[in-house]
Scaffold this motif. Sequence first.
Motif, PDB file in Angstrom:
ATOM      1  N   TRP A  93       0.841  -1.205   0.000  1.00 30.14           N
ATOM      2  CA  TRP A  93       0.000   0.000   0.000  1.00 30.14           C
ATOM      3  C   TRP A  93       0.870   1.247   0.000  1.00 30.14           C
ATOM      4  N   GLU A  94       1.911   1.250   0.830  1.00 28.40           N
ATOM      5  CA  GLU A  94       2.781   2.416   0.928  1.00 28.40           C
ATOM      6  C   GLU A  94       3.632   2.611  -0.319  1.00 28.40           C
ATOM      7  N   GLN A  95       3.952   1.531  -0.994  1.00 28.32           N
ATOM      8  CA  GLN A  95       4.760   1.623  -2.211  1.00 28.32           C
ATOM      9  C   GLN A  95       3.903   1.898  -3.437  1.00 28.32           C
ATOM     10  N   GLY A  96       2.594   1.777  -3.304  1.00 33.37           N
ATOM     11  CA  GLY A  96       1.697   2.046  -4.421  1.00 33.37           C
ATOM     12  C   GLY A  96       1.503   0.893  -5.370  1.00 33.37           C
ATOM     13  N   THR A  97       2.012  -0.291  -5.022  1.00 36.68           N
ATOM     14  CA  THR A  97       1.825  -1.443  -5.910  1.00 36.68           C
ATOM     15  C   THR A  97       0.448  -2.072  -5.740  1.00 36.68           C
ATOM     16  N   ARG A  98      -0.173  -1.840  -4.585  1.00 39.02           N
ATOM     17  CA  ARG A  98      -1.550  -2.288  -4.340  1.00 39.02           C
ATOM     18  C   ARG A  98      -2.297  -1.145  -3.670  1.00 39.02           C
ATOM     19  N   SER A  99      -3.608  -1.180  -3.785  1.00 37.39           N
ATOM     20  CA  SER A  99      -4.432  -0.158  -3.142  1.00 37.39           C
ATOM     21  C   SER A  99      -5.414  -0.824  -2.195  1.00 37.39           C
ATOM     22  N   PRO A 100      -5.591  -0.251  -1.010  1.00 35.07           N
ATOM     23  CA  PRO A 100      -6.586  -0.819  -0.098  1.00 35.07           C
ATOM     24  C   PRO A 100      -7.987  -0.587  -0.650  1.00 35.07           C
ATOM     25  N   SER A 101      -8.896  -1.473  -0.294  1.00 38.88           N
ATOM     26  CA  SER A 101     -10.273  -1.298  -0.739  1.00 38.88           C
ATOM     27  C   SER A 101     -11.224  -1.713   0.374  1.00 38.88           C
ATOM     28  N   GLY A 102     -12.466  -1.370   0.224  1.00 38.53           N
ATOM     29  CA  GLY A 102     -13.516  -1.803   1.139  1.00 38.53           C
ATOM     30  C   GLY A 102     -13.265  -1.459   2.589  1.00 38.53           C
ATOM     31  N   ALA A 103     -13.276  -2.490   3.420  1.00 39.53           N
ATOM     32  CA  ALA A 103     -13.143  -2.308   4.863  1.00 39.53           C
ATOM     33  C   ALA A 103     -11.795  -1.692   5.238  1.00 39.53           C
ATOM     34  N   ALA A 104     -10.748  -2.019   4.492  1.00 37.95           N
ATOM     35  CA  ALA A 104      -9.426  -1.459   4.794  1.00 37.95           C
ATOM     36  C   ALA A 104      -9.426   0.058   4.592  1.00 37.95           C
ATOM     37  N   LEU A 105     -10.089   0.525   3.536  1.00 41.61           N
ATOM     38  CA  LEU A 105     -10.171   1.971   3.314  1.00 41.61           C
ATOM     39  C   LEU A 105     -10.937   2.656   4.445  1.00 41.61           C
ATOM     40  N   ARG A 106     -12.034   2.036   4.873  1.00 41.92           N
ATOM     41  CA  ARG A 106     -12.825   2.619   5.963  1.00 41.92           C
ATOM     42  C   ARG A 106     -11.993   2.681   7.243  1.00 41.92           C
ATOM     43  N   LEU A 107     -11.267   1.594   7.539  1.00 39.77           N
ATOM     44  CA  LEU A 107     -10.440   1.559   8.740  1.00 39.77           C
ATOM     45  C   LEU A 107      -9.337   2.615   8.678  1.00 39.77           C
ATOM     46  N   LEU A 108      -8.684   2.748   7.537  1.00 39.22           N
ATOM     47  CA  LEU A 108      -7.637   3.757   7.387  1.00 39.22           C
ATOM     48  C   LEU A 108      -8.199   5.168   7.534  1.00 39.22           C
ATOM     49  N   GLU A 109      -9.406   5.388   7.029  1.00 36.03           N
ATOM     50  CA  GLU A 109     -10.044   6.689   7.180  1.00 36.03           C
ATOM     51  C   GLU A 109     -10.312   6.991   8.662  1.00 36.03           C
ATOM     52  N   LEU A 110     -10.794   5.988   9.393  1.00 40.20           N
ATOM     53  CA  LEU A 110     -11.045   6.168  10.824  1.00 40.20           C
ATOM     54  C   LEU A 110      -9.755   6.440  11.588  1.00 40.20           C
ATOM     55  N   VAL A 111      -8.700   5.730  11.220  1.00 42.18           N
ATOM     56  CA  VAL A 111      -7.414   5.917  11.890  1.00 42.18           C
ATOM     57  C   VAL A 111      -6.874   7.315  11.604  1.00 42.18           C
ATOM     58  N   ARG A 112      -7.052   7.780  10.387  1.00 48.16           N
ATOM     59  CA  ARG A 112      -6.569   9.129  10.047  1.00 48.16           C
ATOM     60  C   ARG A 112      -7.334  10.188  10.832  1.00 48.16           C
ATOM     61  N   ARG A 113      -8.640  10.006  10.968  1.00 51.95           N
ATOM     62  CA  ARG A 113      -9.452  10.978  11.703  1.00 51.95           C
ATOM     63  C   ARG A 113      -9.218  10.924  13.212  1.00 51.95           C
ATOM     64  N   SER A 114      -9.109   9.703  13.734  1.00 55.99           N
ATOM     65  CA  SER A 114      -8.969   9.535  15.178  1.00 55.99           C
ATOM     66  C   SER A 114      -7.968   8.416  15.454  1.00 55.99           C
ATOM     67  N   PRO A 115      -6.695   8.734  15.529  1.00 57.44           N
ATOM     68  CA  PRO A 115      -5.666   7.710  15.709  1.00 57.44           C
ATOM     69  C   PRO A 115      -5.858   6.852  16.950  1.00 57.44           C
ATOM     70  N   SER A 116      -6.500   7.390  17.973  1.00 56.73           N
ATOM     71  CA  SER A 116      -6.679   6.610  19.198  1.00 56.73           C
ATOM     72  C   SER A 116      -7.555   5.382  18.981  1.00 56.73           C
ATOM     73  N   VAL A 117      -8.320   5.347  17.888  1.00 55.76           N
ATOM     74  CA  VAL A 117      -9.166   4.189  17.581  1.00 55.76           C
ATOM     75  C   VAL A 117      -8.330   2.923  17.501  1.00 55.76           C
ATOM     76  N   ILE A 118      -7.155   3.030  16.940  1.00 58.98           N
ATOM     77  CA  ILE A 118      -6.363   1.830  16.687  1.00 58.98           C
ATOM     78  C   ILE A 118      -5.241   1.631  17.699  1.00 58.98           C
ATOM     79  N   VAL A 119      -4.748   2.698  18.281  1.00 62.82           N
ATOM     80  CA  VAL A 119      -3.590   2.548  19.162  1.00 62.82           C
ATOM     81  C   VAL A 119      -3.926   2.639  20.641  1.00 62.82           C
ATOM     82  N   ALA A 120      -5.180   2.741  20.989  1.00 59.91           N
ATOM     83  CA  ALA A 120      -5.560   2.878  22.398  1.00 59.91           C
ATOM     84  C   ALA A 120      -5.076   1.701  23.233  1.00 59.91           C
TER      85      ALA A 120
END
Length: 129
Positions: A93-120
């Motif tokens: 994903w970071e290298q751009g060879t694949r793109s996240p989709s579906g649930a992964a995109l939603r999770l990444l969006e949540l993490v970007r908005r509220s990082p504590s969601v994943i690292v609490a």
Amino acid sequence: MKSSVSKKPPTKKVDPRKEIAFDANVLIARLREHADALEGKGKLTMRTTTLRLAKPAPALRARDIFAIRRQLHLSQPVFASLLNVPVATARSWEQGTRSPSGAALRLLELVRRSPSVIVADVAPYLVKW
């Protein structure tokens, strides 16, 4: 001599507004169901939530995913572990060879908005966050 080709009878145009029957009782019942669902009194269904559906998660570029991980001060293996994906997937994903989709995109969006969601849960173990 007349041809035996038959002509179709003219079709009658129907006013589309007349095809829909309005029933105020149904409208009120649906609004009550929707209000109950929002208050936690009823079950959320597609019928009661059509006005509140979330928009699809926005597509993320490789540099956006990299920025999310760097913002959290995480290595790729830890980031992948928190997202519950293989390290190779997070790396691609970071290298751009694949793109996240579906649930992964939603999770990444949540993490970007509220990082504590994943690292609490792991915050006490992080050196700098």
